[in-house]
Design a protein around this motif. Structure first.
Motif, PDB file in Angstrom:
ATOM      1  N   ARG A 147      -7.275   7.952  -2.025  1.00 48.98           N
ATOM      2  CA  ARG A 147      -6.234   7.333  -1.489  1.00 48.98           C
ATOM      3  C   ARG A 147      -6.000   5.829  -1.992  1.00 48.98           C
ATOM      4  NH1 ARG A 147      -3.912  10.989   1.991  1.00 48.98           N
ATOM      5  NH2 ARG A 147      -5.473  12.448   2.682  1.00 48.98           N
ATOM      6  N   ALA A 148      -4.919   5.511  -2.211  1.00 46.16           N
ATOM      7  CA  ALA A 148      -4.577   4.069  -2.860  1.00 46.16           C
ATOM      8  C   ALA A 148      -3.762   3.422  -1.926  1.00 46.16           C
ATOM      9  CB  ALA A 148      -4.033   4.366  -4.234  1.00 46.16           C
ATOM     10  N   HIS A 149      -4.011   2.133  -1.817  1.00 44.13           N
ATOM     11  CA  HIS A 149      -3.107   1.400  -0.923  1.00 44.13           C
ATOM     12  C   HIS A 149      -1.899   1.040  -1.480  1.00 44.13           C
ATOM     13  CE1 HIS A 149      -5.855   0.167   2.489  1.00 44.13           C
ATOM     14  NE2 HIS A 149      -6.999   0.218   1.348  1.00 44.13           N
ATOM     15  N   ALA A 150      -2.003   1.026  -2.820  1.00 47.91           N
ATOM     16  CA  ALA A 150      -0.775   0.738  -3.663  1.00 47.91           C
ATOM     17  C   ALA A 150      -1.081   1.556  -5.116  1.00 47.91           C
ATOM     18  CB  ALA A 150      -0.415  -0.690  -4.172  1.00 47.91           C
ATOM     19  N   MET A 151      -0.022   2.443  -5.372  1.00 50.21           N
ATOM     20  CA  MET A 151      -0.023   3.274  -6.389  1.00 50.21           C
ATOM     21  C   MET A 151       0.318   2.708  -7.680  1.00 50.21           C
ATOM     22  SD  MET A 151      -0.701   6.517  -5.623  1.00 50.21           S
ATOM     23  CE  MET A 151      -0.006   7.639  -6.857  1.00 50.21           C
ATOM     24  N   ALA A 173       4.230  10.566  -7.277  1.00 54.61           N
ATOM     25  CA  ALA A 173       3.727  10.296  -5.920  1.00 54.61           C
ATOM     26  C   ALA A 173       2.285  10.808  -6.191  1.00 54.61           C
ATOM     27  CB  ALA A 173       4.253  11.166  -4.979  1.00 54.61           C
ATOM     28  N   ALA A 185      -0.697   7.972  -2.256  1.00 55.80           N
ATOM     29  CA  ALA A 185      -0.714   6.712  -1.415  1.00 55.80           C
ATOM     30  C   ALA A 185      -1.469   7.195  -0.078  1.00 55.80           C
ATOM     31  CB  ALA A 185       0.778   6.696  -1.186  1.00 55.80           C
ATOM     32  N   ARG A 186      -2.173   6.038   0.531  1.00 52.42           N
ATOM     33  CA  ARG A 186      -3.053   6.431   1.566  1.00 52.42           C
ATOM     34  C   ARG A 186      -2.076   6.725   2.620  1.00 52.42           C
ATOM     35  NH1 ARG A 186      -2.665   2.294   5.250  1.00 52.42           N
ATOM     36  NH2 ARG A 186      -1.434   0.447   4.723  1.00 52.42           N
ATOM     37  N   THR A 187      -0.886   6.697   2.860  1.00 48.95           N
ATOM     38  CA  THR A 187      -0.239   7.225   3.753  1.00 48.95           C
ATOM     39  C   THR A 187      -0.002   8.887   3.847  1.00 48.95           C
ATOM     40  OG1 THR A 187       2.067   6.560   2.682  1.00 48.95           O
ATOM     41  CG2 THR A 187       1.239   4.829   4.108  1.00 48.95           C
ATOM     42  N   ARG A 188      -0.176   9.299   2.836  1.00 47.22           N
ATOM     43  CA  ARG A 188       0.173  10.742   2.767  1.00 47.22           C
ATOM     44  C   ARG A 188      -0.729  11.609   3.633  1.00 47.22           C
ATOM     45  NH1 ARG A 188       2.105  12.940  -2.022  1.00 47.22           N
ATOM     46  NH2 ARG A 188       2.204  14.912  -0.580  1.00 47.22           N
TER      47      ARG A 188
END
Length: 347
Positions: A145-149, A99, A130-133
């Motif tokens: 932040r990454a849109h897709a890891m 993650a 991930a940008r949602t973290r």
């Protein structure tokens, strides 16, 4: 018994070397160490210290580079509130992607870039999540932040971003043109990756609007082209292929220019092109470039000339297969009609 006490505590002594003495609060709790006891161990003069929120090192001296890297990943991989940690010790299940991965200059140092600062000299470690973290940068850890890891590469037990992504994250915070140029050039010169992969990541990160990055990319593409040509020369020499005419233009007698080629075997009517294009343009420009390439290939094939396309990546990773492709095209010339006569000019 309270909420900090595990049902089946495990001994902590065996972790001193195996886990490099860096553990999260959840991992300590799994071994019978409550939050209160961990805090007591980290008091001034105590045997432990807290490196980051919820992350501890089990000694009082300065943390090593490796310990700081493990601590950064443990901090960034903390479970959300109310959710238990999926893996009680450092690492992940075999098929579970991490993650959090180290990126930026720290990742390049782990990839052994000679022009990247050593890990001990870095005052910050970049970690990709991930940008949602719902987690913030803290201390010497900066979250990216990454849109897709991306898929991670494991280096000395550390999850590390692939070179193209690590380069993009490093370049995003660098404003020194020479440093950026050296990093991009070394990536290609030392065989870490190909120019197209780097330019793709820089494009996705919207970094090609910066003048010093554009200049570095121009140098990168020139370097990549030169390296690809050297690999092609070595391919012909080492696999015993017939010597072609190098870097030529083809023209119809008294007619228009058909286009440039990296290599041409006139007796067999076989042309070879290196595909060193990089995705720098927008979609319309890329479509136009692809259309021009297709039209040239179709024009040559109508004249009976076989066109072989090789990529720098394939030349690097599987030269034997690429030599077979070229040799097969040359041998097939004996079974087809001779190609139309064309004028060959030096390019």
């Amino acid at each position: 018994m309270n909420q900090d006490t595990p049902l089946s505590p495990r001994p902590l002594s065996h972790l001193i070397d195996v886990q490099r003495r860096v553990l999260s609060a959840d991992q300590l709790r799994a071994h019978g160490i409550s939050a209160a006891r961990a805090a007591a161990q980290c008091r001034p003069g105590g045997p432990w210290q807290q490196l980051l929120p919820g992350v501890y090192v089990l000694h009082s001296g300065p943390a090593t580079s490796e310990e700081r890297l493990h601590a950064a990943l443990l901090y960034a991989d903390r479970p959300a509130a109310g959710r238990a940690a999926s893996v009680p010790a450092q690492g992940h299940a075999p098929d579970e992607p991490p993650a959090a991965v180290v990126t930026g200059l720290a990742a390049l140092a782990l990839h052994r870039f000679s022009c990247a600062p050593p890990l001990l000299a870095l005052d910050r470690i970049d970690v990709l999540v991930a940008r949602t973290r719902r987690l913030r940068s803290t201390g010497w850890v900066r979250l990216v932040r990454a849109h897709a890891m991306p898929g991670a590469e494991m280096i000395a037990g550390i999850a590390v971003a692939p070179v193209p992504r690590a380069l993009a994250d490093a370049v995003a915070v660098l404003d020194d043109a020479e440093t950026v140029r050296r990093l991009l050039t070394e990536a290609v010169r030392q065989g870490h990756t190909e120019p197209a992969a780097i330019v793709g990541e820089l494009t996705r990160a919207r970094l090609l609007s910066r003048a010093h990055v554009v200049d570095a990319v121009d140098a990168l593409l020139a370097e990549g082209r030169s390296i690809a040509e050297d690999r092609l020369y070595a391919l012909v020499r080492e696999f015993g292929l017939p010597a072609p005419l190098w870097n030529v233009d083809l023209r119809l007698p008294g007619g228009p220019l058909l286009g440039g080629l990296d290599a041409y075997w006139p007796e067999q009517g076989v042309a070879l092109e290196l595909d060193t294009r990089a995705p720098r343009q927008g979609q319309e420009e890329q479509a136009a470039a692809w259309s021009r390439c297709s039209r040239k290939r179709e024009a040559l094939e109508r004249l009976g000339i076989t066109v072989v396309h090789l990529t720098p990546k394939k030349l690097r990773d599987c030269p034997d297969q690429q030599a077979t492709v070229v040799r097969t095209a040359l041998m097939a010339a004996a079974e087809r009609e001779p190609a139309a006569y064309v004028v060959v000019l030096p390019r």
